[in-house]
Design an enzyme around this catalytic site. Sequence first.
Site, mmCIF file in Angstrom:
data_model
loop_
_atom_site.group_PDB
_atom_site.id
_atom_site.type_symbol
_atom_site.label_atom_id
_atom_site.label_comp_id
_atom_site.label_asym_id
_atom_site.label_seq_id
_atom_site.Cartn_x
_atom_site.Cartn_y
_atom_site.Cartn_z
ATOM 1 N N ASP A 231 -41.707 6.410 17.895
ATOM 2 C CA ASP A 231 -41.749 5.535 18.807
ATOM 3 C C ASP A 231 -41.358 6.089 20.358
ATOM 4 O OD1 ASP A 231 -43.848 3.465 17.838
ATOM 5 O OD2 ASP A 231 -42.364 2.073 18.019
ATOM 6 N N ASP B 134 -38.541 -7.999 8.746
ATOM 7 C CA ASP B 134 -38.291 -8.022 7.411
ATOM 8 C C ASP B 134 -38.361 -8.988 6.780
ATOM 9 O OD1 ASP B 134 -36.059 -8.361 8.741
ATOM 10 O OD2 ASP B 134 -34.984 -6.481 8.345
#
Lengths: 741, 361
Positions: A199, A343
């Site tokens: 990223d 998550d």
Amino acid sequence: MTAQLKQAPPSKGRHQRLLDAVRSRRELWPRRWSLCLEITACLVAAFLLLAIVTAPLDLSHQLAFAAVCFGALLLIRKRPGRLPALAMITLSLIASLRYMYWRLTDTLGFDNGFDMIFGYGLVLAELYALTVLIFGYLQTAWPLQRKPQLIKSAPDEWPTVDVFIPTYNEALSIVKLTIFAAQAIDWPKDKLRVHVLDDGRRDDFQNFCRRIGVNYITRDNNQHAKAGNLNEALKVTDGEFIAIFDADHVPTRSFLQVTLGWFLKDANLALLQTPHFFFSPDPFEKNLDTFRSVPNEGELFYGLVQDGNDLWNASFFCGSCAVIRRTHLLDIGGIATETVTEDAHTALKLSRKGYNTAYLAIPQAAGLATESLSRHISQRIRWARGMAQIFRTDNPLLGKGLSLGQRICYLNAMLHFFYGLPRLVFLTAPLAYLIFDAQIFHASALMITAYVLPHIFHASLTNSTVQGRFRHSFWNEVYESVLAWYIMRPVLMALVKPSFGGFNVTDKGGVIDKEYFEWKLARPYIILLMLNLTGVGFGLFHLIWGDPTVASTVGINLTWTLYNLMIISAALAVACEARQIRTEPRVGAEFGVRIFRSDGSTFECITQNFSQKGVGLKVPTGVQLECGEKLHIALLRETETTLFPATAVFIQGSLVGTQFDTLTLRQQSQLVRMTFSRADTWASTWGSGQLDTPLGALRGLGSIGMRGIFHLLKATARDASNLLRSRPTPSSPVEPTLDKQ
Amino acid sequence: MSRTNDIKNLFNRFGASTENYLEIESHYEYLEEMDVVLEGAVPVAPSAAIHAPHRTGSLPPVLQAMPTTQGPTDTTPPLRTLLDELNQARQVLDGAADKVLRARTDAKVIAMVSAKGGVGKSTLAASLTKILKSPDGRTLAVDLDPQNALAFQLGIDSLAPGLNQASREGGDWTPYCLTGHAYSHCLSFGPSDEDSRRVLERCMQDDPAWLRLQLANMNLSKNDVVIIDTPPGNTAYLSQVLETIDLALVVTMADGASYMALDAMQTWLQCAELPLCKYVINQVDSARQFSLDMTELLRRRLGDDLIATVHLDHLLSESQAYGRDPLEHSPDSTGCQDIHSFSRAVHHLLLTKPSIESVAS
């Protein structure tokens, strides 16, 4: 728990065998019978518990009852196996629930509004603590202790795996390690695809990936941070399974063969998580010097909580070191992006869809812990915020698809992060009485003792026995106290308005070249310390010159305050950032090497430790190396050796520190294969720390607390002029999402 | 604690056996920084410093500038005589058999040569044969060394008949080519005795274009590569080879004797009007300062003509002794990696430069 497995064969007590026998016999019964038995047993147990908890007893009888329970506890405490542990949990539940029943029915007659506010505040905090205690028992009472399912089929039938390594701002020197290790995983080459998801869109990463032949994937925006990054990569890859490693989590070569077997056995399994293991000390361990001697904050979660969750089919996804089945993940729309803890939310969504999740308590990857306290805090803030967001937007108690056990496990994971306010209440509660003379607890000192002490002792000793390997007594309070102030506000904010933005905390990564005191972070604790010291002053004054009839009440509050003082001063000790000289932490490991010296002579010896940059050696007596001497180090293995050019940089007696010279890519890869990606390095240190003894832990914390106060005084003397101007160095804000998982 | 034990240690913890574990050491090609530099540094045209054709036989300026050696002054005069003879012989041929000389194979021909024995020519030749592949072409190793060692290195029975037998029967070499490790093709020298060798050498002395014609008769395509292993020193074999090849690869070691012998080698090569001549240093022992020093000296002396250094790697010789292909058996060892970069350099020189062809023809 590998730690228990290590004692092969596991020493089973008589009680354990009894329990096993009953269980195995029950499995032979018809389904209806056993269901009937279960319901009857539950009803009888619930009735008995209710009777015991609510039975009104006067002081002497309560004392006698408490003494009997405590005697029973001491008798069964040292016995191995699960039955004694369950019995201890039952006793603890009885003591705590009795206390809470008495507390709610007998102690809340407040005289005025002031008392009432403090009084109810304390009760609510206590109720929270009790809920977490009970849920915690439920979660950890029966760890599943799942073992690896080995793959029996031939390699050409093994599934294809995409390894995702998401990165944003980590240095290439660190991520390299993970990439090389991912390539070295023992899995057929044509079925293992390594992808670096950058990223940060950095040229050096792209170039590196090209040169070693791994995929480099970027996207044109950074939406949803890591979750978005992973989802984008899902679109351009097609492996049947996805293994995710944070940029600084280095997998071992056995990772896939150890983890993938369960997926092949259970087609409904969507996720398998392994522990996050750290080969460098976190700020607590570094600043308190407790690395590998006191279990760290994460160890309880990965050692016990996750294993307990696994029983309820509620193992969480922790963002890294996990394998996910692609089809099931796509079925829930990829990684969850609604919250900042993508998550845990992803796992929740998988569970809601009826997919299974699993946890395997064998560390098959290791990483770098957060370097500094401020980073650590900012990471925990993110977790806390995210959990509060899930609590608000996708509450596990509500909605379809979850079993009761799953609901409780998820709920407790979220409740756990709400400790900020209750912890601060506990740290200040006795001051209400000592300083303001508020009657927040309407009971005689003796009655309080008769109810509170069993509650506290039972809970402490039971937790010490159940968690001893993964959390030492009282340390929970220290970990919570350090973070309480900081996670309180984000959690409350997220509860009120889930979409509310983050809180910035100062960042100071990398090398800490000189010891310094985190004034800014420590400020809340300095204030708490001052308050509690004042409370002690008042208490002593009351004790000496005050009304002798309340001396025992003052005594109780004073003891509580002194305990709080110890916890707060230990928290202060954490704020003193210890020096950190090495950027590459060294991992202790012993393996054979052969050293070639430039004069042509050779010798063999054993390593002491290794890092990415060098190895530490213990040279045999009679060998005299010189600082700066050029060497070649061959790491030995069964069939072949690889030579690494190195320079001796540090010599002390027989200990020699060496640093590798510039290594080629091939050599770097070889080095990782022979060091970091060894299968057993992390597993061998897992859960093998010292067992908890409550008194030992108390002693240790006491001395750490002393050190904390000493550091505070030293820093005050040193930074006196800066004290009012917060920290000596200017701080730079960091996005909470930038931190490591 | 050896490395394979790590799996055993791990599996012992949960009481499983390692039977079901599969050790897969995948091998990846890495693009080293070094290679990138090397590829860029190889000159397109042969560098003039050392092997520009000096017909007169005088030492090139670089050599004269080297203060280290006394050897050349002792060895050079007789060598020069030899070389002059060689030159005369060629001039005779130039006039006499011009047409015959034109017949040459389309394939690229490389020879491994050295002044001194035991420098690892055969090993490098065998390795190169296995690795060097041109698209749509085959790579054939030809053992022109009566030691007949190449066959063994490529995993071929060394008692199998080779060019010694083929030539005696006066026939084509093609049927005698056998397949070895990594699908390499090899024409071994074949078993020989004193007599048969003498016959063959006589044949070579009589016909300087013998090898060239033999190769031309094999009908190799222009995509094929022939790698010829030669016996050390200036022999009839070397003369044959120098007549034929596109590229001479001089193998040397990083020691005193090789350094001295290099002078002689360079002198022989100067006379041969080679299109291309490159050097490779073999068995550099990086654990020994002396070896590194010698490597540095050679590097300075050879400049851009040094295309590769191969480090000492006992695994290579051990693998050979066990009849295994080291490149397959221990591909990650330093030696194998070096050989790979060596091969890349050769590939770059010979197969990616169109300019070579024009020079060669």
